[in-house]
Design a protein around this motif. Structure first.
Motif, PDB file in Angstrom:
ATOM      1  N   ASN A  46      51.186  35.886  60.951  1.00 29.80           N
ATOM      2  CA  ASN A  46      50.968  35.006  62.104  1.00 29.80           C
ATOM      3  C   ASN A  46      50.161  35.734  63.189  1.00 29.80           C
ATOM      4  O   ASN A  46      50.578  35.810  64.343  1.00 29.80           O
ATOM      5  CB  ASN A  46      52.323  34.534  62.665  1.00 29.80           C
ATOM      6  N   LEU A  47      49.001  36.258  62.790  1.00 33.33           N
ATOM      7  CA  LEU A  47      48.139  36.957  63.733  1.00 33.33           C
ATOM      8  C   LEU A  47      47.445  35.966  64.666  1.00 33.33           C
ATOM      9  O   LEU A  47      46.838  35.002  64.217  1.00 33.33           O
ATOM     10  CB  LEU A  47      47.083  37.771  62.981  1.00 33.33           C
ATOM     11  N   LYS A  48      47.528  36.242  65.970  1.00 36.44           N
ATOM     12  CA  LYS A  48      46.887  35.362  66.953  1.00 36.44           C
ATOM     13  C   LYS A  48      45.723  36.027  67.691  1.00 36.44           C
ATOM     14  O   LYS A  48      44.832  35.343  68.186  1.00 36.44           O
ATOM     15  CB  LYS A  48      47.923  34.880  67.963  1.00 36.44           C
ATOM     16  N   GLY A  49      45.765  37.368  67.778  1.00 36.30           N
ATOM     17  CA  GLY A  49      44.695  38.040  68.493  1.00 36.30           C
ATOM     18  C   GLY A  49      44.639  39.527  68.197  1.00 36.30           C
ATOM     19  O   GLY A  49      45.664  40.157  67.916  1.00 36.30           O
ATOM     20  N   PHE A  50      43.420  40.078  68.236  1.00 39.20           N
ATOM     21  CA  PHE A  50      43.206  41.514  68.037  1.00 39.20           C
ATOM     22  C   PHE A  50      42.248  41.983  69.129  1.00 39.20           C
ATOM     23  O   PHE A  50      41.097  41.521  69.202  1.00 39.20           O
ATOM     24  CB  PHE A  50      42.604  41.782  66.657  1.00 39.20           C
ATOM     25  N   VAL A  51      42.725  42.882  69.998  1.00 42.17           N
ATOM     26  CA  VAL A  51      41.901  43.414  71.092  1.00 42.17           C
ATOM     27  C   VAL A  51      41.488  44.838  70.751  1.00 42.17           C
ATOM     28  O   VAL A  51      42.345  45.710  70.563  1.00 42.17           O
ATOM     29  CB  VAL A  51      42.660  43.408  72.435  1.00 42.17           C
ATOM     30  N   HIS A  52      40.190  45.055  70.678  1.00 46.70           N
ATOM     31  CA  HIS A  52      39.664  46.403  70.442  1.00 46.70           C
ATOM     32  C   HIS A  52      39.122  46.944  71.755  1.00 46.70           C
ATOM     33  O   HIS A  52      38.195  46.370  72.346  1.00 46.70           O
ATOM     34  CB  HIS A  52      38.549  46.364  69.391  1.00 46.70           C
ATOM     35  N   VAL A  53      39.714  48.045  72.244  1.00 43.75           N
ATOM     36  CA  VAL A  53      39.245  48.666  73.481  1.00 43.75           C
ATOM     37  C   VAL A  53      38.166  49.685  73.118  1.00 43.75           C
ATOM     38  O   VAL A  53      38.449  50.724  72.517  1.00 43.75           O
ATOM     39  CB  VAL A  53      40.398  49.338  74.258  1.00 43.75           C
ATOM     40  N   SER A  54      36.944  49.375  73.481  1.00 43.35           N
ATOM     41  CA  SER A  54      35.801  50.236  73.196  1.00 43.35           C
ATOM     42  C   SER A  54      35.435  50.991  74.472  1.00 43.35           C
ATOM     43  O   SER A  54      36.313  51.409  75.228  1.00 43.35           O
ATOM     44  CB  SER A  54      34.633  49.384  72.683  1.00 43.35           C
ATOM     45  N   THR A  55      34.157  51.162  74.728  1.00 43.79           N
ATOM     46  CA  THR A  55      33.683  51.811  75.952  1.00 43.79           C
ATOM     47  C   THR A  55      32.360  51.189  76.361  1.00 43.79           C
ATOM     48  O   THR A  55      31.560  50.780  75.498  1.00 43.79           O
ATOM     49  CB  THR A  55      33.506  53.335  75.766  1.00 43.79           C
ATOM     50  N   ALA A  56      32.111  51.122  77.651  1.00 41.56           N
ATOM     51  CA  ALA A  56      30.847  50.582  78.151  1.00 41.56           C
ATOM     52  C   ALA A  56      29.675  51.457  77.733  1.00 41.56           C
ATOM     53  O   ALA A  56      28.517  51.026  77.785  1.00 41.56           O
ATOM     54  CB  ALA A  56      30.899  50.468  79.674  1.00 41.56           C
ATOM     55  N   TYR A  57      29.960  52.687  77.276  1.00 42.96           N
ATOM     56  CA  TYR A  57      28.912  53.629  76.891  1.00 42.96           C
ATOM     57  C   TYR A  57      28.675  53.657  75.376  1.00 42.96           C
ATOM     58  O   TYR A  57      28.058  54.584  74.860  1.00 42.96           O
ATOM     59  CB  TYR A  57      29.267  55.025  77.398  1.00 42.96           C
ATOM     60  N   SER A  58      29.159  52.648  74.675  1.00 40.58           N
ATOM     61  CA  SER A  58      29.006  52.615  73.217  1.00 40.58           C
ATOM     62  C   SER A  58      27.569  52.331  72.783  1.00 40.58           C
ATOM     63  O   SER A  58      27.231  52.498  71.614  1.00 40.58           O
ATOM     64  CB  SER A  58      29.939  51.566  72.613  1.00 40.58           C
ATOM     65  N   ASN A  59      26.732  51.890  73.727  1.00 40.57           N
ATOM     66  CA  ASN A  59      25.338  51.581  73.385  1.00 40.57           C
ATOM     67  C   ASN A  59      24.388  52.228  74.402  1.00 40.57           C
ATOM     68  O   ASN A  59      23.566  51.561  75.028  1.00 40.57           O
ATOM     69  CB  ASN A  59      25.129  50.070  73.359  1.00 40.57           C
ATOM     70  N   THR A  60      24.519  53.530  74.566  1.00 38.12           N
ATOM     71  CA  THR A  60      23.732  54.243  75.576  1.00 38.12           C
ATOM     72  C   THR A  60      22.251  54.297  75.226  1.00 38.12           C
ATOM     73  O   THR A  60      21.443  54.745  76.051  1.00 38.12           O
ATOM     74  CB  THR A  60      24.264  55.684  75.757  1.00 38.12           C
ATOM     75  N   ASN A  61      21.885  53.868  74.019  1.00 39.93           N
ATOM     76  CA  ASN A  61      20.468  53.798  73.662  1.00 39.93           C
ATOM     77  C   ASN A  61      19.790  52.565  74.266  1.00 39.93           C
ATOM     78  O   ASN A  61      18.583  52.391  74.141  1.00 39.93           O
ATOM     79  CB  ASN A  61      20.289  53.792  72.145  1.00 39.93           C
ATOM     80  N   GLN A  62      20.580  51.708  74.937  1.00 35.56           N
ATOM     81  CA  GLN A  62      20.058  50.550  75.658  1.00 35.56           C
ATOM     82  C   GLN A  62      20.138  50.833  77.155  1.00 35.56           C
ATOM     83  O   GLN A  62      21.111  51.410  77.626  1.00 35.56           O
ATOM     84  CB  GLN A  62      20.882  49.298  75.347  1.00 35.56           C
ATOM     85  N   LYS A  63      19.134  50.417  77.904  1.00 37.84           N
ATOM     86  CA  LYS A  63      19.196  50.588  79.367  1.00 37.84           C
ATOM     87  C   LYS A  63      19.913  49.425  80.029  1.00 37.84           C
ATOM     88  O   LYS A  63      20.602  49.591  81.033  1.00 37.84           O
ATOM     89  CB  LYS A  63      17.781  50.741  79.954  1.00 37.84           C
ATOM     90  N   ILE A  64      19.740  48.217  79.490  1.00 32.82           N
ATOM     91  CA  ILE A  64      20.489  47.052  79.948  1.00 32.82           C
ATOM     92  C   ILE A  64      21.419  46.654  78.808  1.00 32.82           C
ATOM     93  O   ILE A  64      20.963  46.344  77.699  1.00 32.82           O
ATOM     94  CB  ILE A  64      19.560  45.881  80.317  1.00 32.82           C
ATOM     95  N   ILE A  65      22.718  46.676  79.067  1.00 30.11           N
ATOM     96  CA  ILE A  65      23.707  46.469  78.003  1.00 30.11           C
ATOM     97  C   ILE A  65      24.371  45.111  78.192  1.00 30.11           C
ATOM     98  O   ILE A  65      25.080  44.883  79.175  1.00 30.11           O
ATOM     99  CB  ILE A  65      24.749  47.603  78.005  1.00 30.11           C
ATOM    100  N   PHE A  66      24.131  44.218  77.239  1.00 26.04           N
ATOM    101  CA  PHE A  66      24.691  42.873  77.296  1.00 26.04           C
ATOM    102  C   PHE A  66      26.019  42.820  76.538  1.00 26.04           C
ATOM    103  O   PHE A  66      26.351  43.720  75.759  1.00 26.04           O
ATOM    104  CB  PHE A  66      23.704  41.858  76.710  1.00 26.04           C
TER     105      PHE A  66
END
Length: 499
Positions: free
Chosen positions: A146-166
């Protein structure tokens, strides 16, 4: 616009939290227990250590300072907290078959915030802690009835090869499956070579493995998944206590070093915009994101950049000046010298400042310690400071722009009655007041100082100010004298040559 009811969503639900003993994890568990009162159970993954069995570690966790206020309100609430023995470094998270079967029948929501935050971790360790453990967590979630949700806590710096991160998934520069394949084949030579290629783009193994993990998570789109990307996580604003912190990583370590007078210079561009987010804001965002995906009719992937720079155009220099001004009101008694120094964007000037104002004084201190028959400590401490600043310098010598429309919309979707209780609205954060909370919290929770020591600390602060002024004045006079002597010598030689 779909409205979110956090308490109602978590009512009678069983939540699994990885990384509960970490900085964010502790605040998260405390918040769930305190403000989601009808939650059924919170399962936390705990690893046994030598000399400390599961029961002892669990007891130590429940006795953490972070739960002080909660214990006073309702000590019985801890009955909802259940420890599961496991280890992220082991296959299947080190969870026994019986526990896995039990969890698959009882769990509803996963919050995965466990990770190694060491930036210089070897690639095998970083992959196991940050990527493979995430895959194992997803595999466990897939088995839940009965899985309802899975939250993965990442980091805002996971895509530092981008200057504008969407707020979207970016394709990794190298397929994460290549890394996992080499890891499982134990081909360390090829794995290291692949890692070195990737590190031409990313600053360290932490960012790299977080980058890979996001793609892995997104490919499990048959599950109700959401990703939260916090930026640099800092002491709490108000909860569980004003300025609460138990970590000395990142800016916290810089603040402590600078406020004690030991740290005099940092290699970084002080004119760049900094992005800092209080840990209670992160916890509230994660909990709300979990409620959103769990109650979503579509269960499509949701991504939130939990950042602050889109609201606060604050530079590192401005932040440090705010901290300095606040520290003068709440100084520490554990201060070695009058605080001062600067950020240096130029690496060679930084080395010069470090040598003159940190390394040479440390050498003198250790010489005095040896002569007094005491243990040396100053050079060792400065070496640790130098190494830690080197690891962190990438993030204070570069800047990014984060789009946070989804995160701002998530705030607006919270029902009005819960917006204050689960607040993560950065636009309403009084940053000047927050820095004050930060400084007060660092005194109480890191330096372990009582507020009653503030008057004595202020007196010491004044004494060190005049001592610092006197020493600098003497050096200035000595320097001026030497320059005059040098000039006089050059003039005399010129006169002799002319004659």
């Amino acid at each position: 616009m779909r409205e979110i009811f956090v308490e109602k969503t978590y009512e009678d639900q069983s939540v699994f939290v990885s990384g509960a003993t970490g900085f964010i994890g502790k605040v998260l568990v405390e918040k769930l227990l305190r403000d989601c009162k009808k939650i059924k159970n919170i399962y936390i993954l705990l690893r046994s250590k030598k000399g400390d069995g599961l029961a002892k570690r669990f007891e130590n966790f429940k006795n953490s300072i972070v739960f002080n206020n909660l214990r006073k309100i309702d000590a019985s609430i801890f009955e909802k907290l259940i420890a599961i023995e496991g280890d992220l470094m082991q296959p299947k998270l080190g969870i026994s078959e019986s526990d896995e079967e039990y969890l698959s029948k009882n769990l509803n929501i996963f919050i995965h915030c466990a990770a190694s935050v060491r930036f210089d971790e070897p690639i095998r360790v970083a992959l196991q802690m940050n990527t493979i453990s995430t895959r194992n967590m997803l595999q466990l979630a897939e088995k839940c009835d009965n899985l309802k949700g899975f939250v993965h806590v990442s980091t805002a710096y996971s895509n530092t090869n981008q200057k504008i991160i969407f707020e979207k998934i970016y394709d990794p520069i190298i397929d994460y499956k290549q890394f996992l394949d080499l890891f499982e084949k134990n081909d360390d030579q090829e794995l290291d070579a692949l890692c070195q290629e990737a590190l031409k783009t990313f600053p360290n193994t932490y960012v790299l493995t977080k980058h890979l993990s996001e793609k892995l998570v997104s490919e499990h789109d048959h599950l109700p998944i959401t990703i939260v990307r916090p930026s640099i996580v800092t002491p709490s604003n108000m909860e569980p206590e004003m300025g609460w912190v138990d970590s000395q990583n990142g800016p916290m370590g810089v603040l402590l070093g600078a406020s004690s007078g030991i740290l005099r210079t940092v290699h970084g561009n002080g004119d760049l915009i900094c992005d800092l987010i209080p840990c209670d804001f992160v916890a509230n965002c994660v909990i709300t994101a979990g409620a959103s995906i769990s109650s979503s009719p579509t269960k499509s992937l949701e991504i939130y950049n939990c950042t602050s720079s889109q609201q606060f155009n604050l530079t590192w220099n401005e932040f440090l000046e705010m901290g300095r001004q606040t520290y003068m009101q709440y100084p520490s008694i554990k201060v070695f010298w009058y605080p001062g120094g600067r950020m240096c964007a130029n690496y060679y000037f930084y080395l010069l400042y470090f040598t003159l104002f940190q390394f040479i004084p440390a050498c003198l201190i250790d010489i005095c310690a040896v002569l007094a028959g005491k243990k040396r400590w100053a050079i060792k401490l400065q070496r640790r400071i130098f190494d830690s600043i080197n690891v962190f310098k990438y993030f204070i010598n570069n800047s990014w722009t984060w789009d946070a429309k989804n995160c701002q919309l998530l705030v607006q979707r919270l029902n009005v009655e819960e917006r204050e209780k689960f607040n993560f609205d950065v636009s309403k954060l009084d940053f000047d007041k927050y820095v004050e909370h930060w400084v007060i919290g660092s005194r109480r929770f890191v330096m372990k100082l009582d507020d009653s020591t503030i008057p004595e600390a202020k007196r010491k602060f004044v004494f060190l100010f005049w001592l610092d002024f006197t020493v600098k004045s003497l050096f200035a006079v000595l320097f001026g004298y030497l320059m005059l002597k040098m000039y006089a010598g050059i003039s005399n030689r010129s006169v002799i040559k002319m004659s």
